[in-house]
Design a protein around this motif. Sequence first.
Motif, PDB file in Angstrom:
ATOM      1  N   MET A 165     -21.604 -10.697  -3.437  1.00 20.45           N
ATOM      2  CA  MET A 165     -21.953 -11.178  -2.223  1.00 20.45           C
ATOM      3  C   MET A 165     -21.164 -10.445  -1.109  1.00 20.45           C
ATOM      4  O   MET A 165     -19.887 -10.249  -1.067  1.00 20.45           O
ATOM      5  N   VAL A 166     -21.982  -9.656  -0.214  1.00 26.87           N
ATOM      6  CA  VAL A 166     -21.385  -8.754   0.727  1.00 26.87           C
ATOM      7  C   VAL A 166     -21.737  -9.119   2.132  1.00 26.87           C
ATOM      8  O   VAL A 166     -22.922  -9.697   2.276  1.00 26.87           O
ATOM      9  N   GLY A 167     -20.745  -9.099   2.954  1.00 28.61           N
ATOM     10  CA  GLY A 167     -21.120  -9.290   4.461  1.00 28.61           C
ATOM     11  C   GLY A 167     -20.661  -8.405   5.629  1.00 28.61           C
ATOM     12  O   GLY A 167     -19.359  -7.648   5.101  1.00 28.61           O
ATOM     13  N   ASP A 168     -21.236  -8.331   6.526  1.00 27.00           N
ATOM     14  CA  ASP A 168     -20.732  -7.583   7.492  1.00 27.00           C
ATOM     15  C   ASP A 168     -19.777  -8.235   8.345  1.00 27.00           C
ATOM     16  O   ASP A 168     -20.049  -9.302   9.131  1.00 27.00           O
ATOM     17  N   THR A 169     -18.589  -7.779   8.501  1.00 30.88           N
ATOM     18  CA  THR A 169     -17.423  -8.457   9.169  1.00 30.88           C
ATOM     19  C   THR A 169     -17.595  -8.379  10.586  1.00 30.88           C
ATOM     20  O   THR A 169     -17.010  -9.121  11.371  1.00 30.88           O
ATOM     21  N   THR A 170     -18.260  -7.711  11.252  1.00 32.93           N
ATOM     22  CA  THR A 170     -18.556  -7.916  12.760  1.00 32.93           C
ATOM     23  C   THR A 170     -19.639  -9.003  13.047  1.00 32.93           C
ATOM     24  O   THR A 170     -19.494  -9.263  14.219  1.00 32.93           O
ATOM     25  N   ASN A 171     -20.154  -9.646  12.241  1.00 34.01           N
ATOM     26  CA  ASN A 171     -20.870 -10.834  12.392  1.00 34.01           C
ATOM     27  C   ASN A 171     -20.132 -12.059  12.452  1.00 34.01           C
ATOM     28  O   ASN A 171     -19.099 -12.343  11.569  1.00 34.01           O
ATOM     29  N   PRO A 172     -19.978 -12.719  13.473  1.00 30.76           N
ATOM     30  CA  PRO A 172     -18.981 -13.820  13.829  1.00 30.76           C
ATOM     31  C   PRO A 172     -18.990 -15.096  12.914  1.00 30.76           C
ATOM     32  O   PRO A 172     -18.367 -15.638  12.546  1.00 30.76           O
ATOM     33  N   HIS A 173     -20.321 -15.056  12.205  1.00 24.30           N
ATOM     34  CA  HIS A 173     -20.676 -16.019  11.279  1.00 24.30           C
ATOM     35  C   HIS A 173     -20.933 -15.503  10.049  1.00 24.30           C
ATOM     36  O   HIS A 173     -21.836 -15.922   9.382  1.00 24.30           O
ATOM     37  N   VAL A 174     -20.281 -14.531   9.586  1.00 26.38           N
ATOM     38  CA  VAL A 174     -20.344 -13.813   7.854  1.00 26.38           C
ATOM     39  C   VAL A 174     -20.300 -14.669   6.915  1.00 26.38           C
ATOM     40  O   VAL A 174     -20.998 -14.742   6.123  1.00 26.38           O
ATOM     41  N   GLU A 175     -19.275 -15.461   6.936  1.00 29.49           N
ATOM     42  CA  GLU A 175     -19.264 -16.338   5.929  1.00 29.49           C
ATOM     43  C   GLU A 175     -20.296 -17.398   5.642  1.00 29.49           C
ATOM     44  O   GLU A 175     -20.827 -17.620   4.427  1.00 29.49           O
ATOM     45  N   GLU A 176     -20.965 -18.018   6.924  1.00 30.45           N
ATOM     46  CA  GLU A 176     -22.080 -19.009   6.698  1.00 30.45           C
ATOM     47  C   GLU A 176     -23.302 -18.100   6.093  1.00 30.45           C
ATOM     48  O   GLU A 176     -23.934 -18.392   5.394  1.00 30.45           O
ATOM     49  N   ALA A 177     -23.151 -16.808   6.732  1.00 27.29           N
ATOM     50  CA  ALA A 177     -24.594 -16.028   6.286  1.00 27.29           C
ATOM     51  C   ALA A 177     -24.369 -15.462   4.827  1.00 27.29           C
ATOM     52  O   ALA A 177     -25.595 -15.877   4.012  1.00 27.29           O
ATOM     53  N   VAL A 178     -23.290 -15.417   4.222  1.00 24.31           N
ATOM     54  CA  VAL A 178     -23.288 -14.935   3.018  1.00 24.31           C
ATOM     55  C   VAL A 178     -23.509 -16.203   2.121  1.00 24.31           C
ATOM     56  O   VAL A 178     -23.986 -16.013   1.034  1.00 24.31           O
ATOM     57  N   GLY A 179     -22.834 -17.335   2.518  1.00 24.77           N
ATOM     58  CA  GLY A 179     -23.167 -18.565   1.545  1.00 24.77           C
ATOM     59  C   GLY A 179     -24.477 -19.007   1.819  1.00 24.77           C
ATOM     60  O   GLY A 179     -25.046 -19.318   0.721  1.00 24.77           O
ATOM     61  N   TYR A 180     -25.558 -18.716   2.872  1.00 21.99           N
ATOM     62  CA  TYR A 180     -26.818 -19.196   2.872  1.00 21.99           C
ATOM     63  C   TYR A 180     -27.566 -18.282   1.661  1.00 21.99           C
ATOM     64  O   TYR A 180     -28.435 -18.768   0.823  1.00 21.99           O
ATOM     65  N   LEU A 181     -27.371 -16.894   2.034  1.00 22.86           N
ATOM     66  CA  LEU A 181     -28.109 -15.970   1.173  1.00 22.86           C
ATOM     67  C   LEU A 181     -27.638 -16.010  -0.462  1.00 22.86           C
ATOM     68  O   LEU A 181     -28.568 -16.232  -1.168  1.00 22.86           O
ATOM     69  N   GLY A 182     -26.262 -16.265  -0.720  1.00 21.50           N
ATOM     70  CA  GLY A 182     -25.962 -16.438  -1.883  1.00 21.50           C
ATOM     71  C   GLY A 182     -26.340 -17.755  -2.423  1.00 21.50           C
ATOM     72  O   GLY A 182     -26.964 -17.644  -3.646  1.00 21.50           O
ATOM     73  N   GLU A 183     -26.632 -18.828  -1.815  1.00 17.84           N
ATOM     74  CA  GLU A 183     -27.048 -20.035  -2.429  1.00 17.84           C
ATOM     75  C   GLU A 183     -28.596 -19.844  -2.679  1.00 17.84           C
ATOM     76  O   GLU A 183     -29.092 -20.632  -3.661  1.00 17.84           O
ATOM     77  N   TYR A 184     -29.265 -19.228  -1.778  1.00 22.23           N
ATOM     78  CA  TYR A 184     -30.674 -19.008  -1.940  1.00 22.23           C
ATOM     79  C   TYR A 184     -30.849 -18.352  -3.077  1.00 22.23           C
ATOM     80  O   TYR A 184     -31.659 -18.622  -4.126  1.00 22.23           O
ATOM     81  N   VAL A 185     -30.305 -17.240  -3.653  1.00 28.36           N
ATOM     82  CA  VAL A 185     -30.016 -16.367  -4.948  1.00 28.36           C
ATOM     83  C   VAL A 185     -29.796 -17.257  -6.081  1.00 28.36           C
ATOM     84  O   VAL A 185     -30.564 -17.142  -7.143  1.00 28.36           O
ATOM     85  N   VAL A 186     -28.842 -18.042  -5.969  1.00 28.31           N
ATOM     86  CA  VAL A 186     -28.595 -18.998  -7.211  1.00 28.31           C
ATOM     87  C   VAL A 186     -29.573 -19.895  -7.392  1.00 28.31           C
ATOM     88  O   VAL A 186     -29.829 -20.119  -8.488  1.00 28.31           O
ATOM     89  N   LEU A 187     -30.157 -20.518  -6.208  1.00 20.44           N
ATOM     90  CA  LEU A 187     -31.166 -21.506  -6.494  1.00 20.44           C
ATOM     91  C   LEU A 187     -32.282 -20.635  -7.094  1.00 20.44           C
ATOM     92  O   LEU A 187     -33.207 -21.287  -7.924  1.00 20.44           O
ATOM     93  N   ALA A 188     -32.784 -19.504  -6.707  1.00 16.98           N
ATOM     94  CA  ALA A 188     -33.899 -18.730  -7.131  1.00 16.98           C
ATOM     95  C   ALA A 188     -33.489 -18.456  -8.657  1.00 16.98           C
ATOM     96  O   ALA A 188     -34.421 -18.680  -9.470  1.00 16.98           O
ATOM     97  N   ALA A 189     -32.421 -17.947  -9.046  1.00 15.63           N
ATOM     98  CA  ALA A 189     -32.131 -17.769 -10.387  1.00 15.63           C
ATOM     99  C   ALA A 189     -32.436 -19.336 -11.384  1.00 15.63           C
ATOM    100  O   ALA A 189     -32.846 -19.090 -12.345  1.00 15.63           O
ATOM    101  N   THR A 190     -31.936 -20.396 -10.849  1.00 11.49           N
ATOM    102  CA  THR A 190     -31.948 -21.456 -11.560  1.00 11.49           C
ATOM    103  C   THR A 190     -33.354 -21.890 -11.528  1.00 11.49           C
ATOM    104  O   THR A 190     -33.632 -22.245 -12.621  1.00 11.49           O
ATOM    105  N   SER A 191     -34.289 -21.407 -10.692  1.00  3.33           N
ATOM    106  CA  SER A 191     -35.746 -21.974 -10.465  1.00  3.33           C
ATOM    107  C   SER A 191     -36.479 -20.968 -11.814  1.00  3.33           C
ATOM    108  O   SER A 191     -37.560 -21.288 -12.184  1.00  3.33           O
ATOM    109  N   ILE A 192     -35.879 -19.655 -11.998  1.00  2.00           N
ATOM    110  CA  ILE A 192     -36.481 -19.338 -13.280  1.00  2.00           C
ATOM    111  C   ILE A 192     -35.842 -19.271 -14.600  1.00  2.00           C
ATOM    112  O   ILE A 192     -35.677 -18.556 -15.598  1.00  2.00           O
ATOM    113  N   GLY A 193     -34.778 -20.540 -14.552  1.00  2.00           N
ATOM    114  CA  GLY A 193     -34.488 -20.686 -16.093  1.00  2.00           C
ATOM    115  C   GLY A 193     -32.772 -20.156 -16.378  1.00  2.00           C
ATOM    116  O   GLY A 193     -32.596 -20.491 -17.447  1.00  2.00           O
ATOM    117  N   LEU A 194     -32.180 -19.513 -15.105  1.00  2.00           N
ATOM    118  CA  LEU A 194     -31.161 -18.847 -15.655  1.00  2.00           C
ATOM    119  C   LEU A 194     -29.898 -20.015 -15.113  1.00  2.00           C
ATOM    120  O   LEU A 194     -30.296 -20.677 -14.061  1.00  2.00           O
TER     121      LEU A 194
END
Length: 133
Positions: free
Chosen positions: A76-105
């Motif tokens: 999980m990588v984020g651009d620290t110039t974004n004042p909301h980088v932690e949230e952005a990384v969290g949203y995208l990270g959880e999306y990918v985790v749920l995508a992995a779950t949806s294909i049986g991983l």
Amino acid sequence: MSMSDYSDLYKAIEVRHSTRAYNGLPLTEGHVQAIRRACAESLDLAKGARVTLVLGSAGRVFTGLAIKDVPAFLAMVGDTTNPHVEEAVGYLGEYVVLAATSIGLSTCWVSATFKSEEVAKFVNLGPAEKIFT
């Protein structure tokens, strides 16, 4: 999976659980392609964040943890110039985790208990980017 089809993600929310022991088998090519597509999704809430699939080498990253036989990991990588980088990384990270779950991983979030210097060897960080936990 695409952002226009949320039904698989909603189903994944219901069944997703944390797994710390894996079978050690490599991901199939279909799994790799699906996860890479999810990593490449452009989410409005995730500007300045990106997720990279790293195949193998997890033993170098998760040494000393009770996580066994991991065939791949997500950085999980984020651009620290974004004042909301932690949230952005969290949203995208959880999306990918749920995508992995949806294909049986199975997945497991790891926070502050991995070697970020090892992860950095697999991810080309930009000048304002950092690896997030």
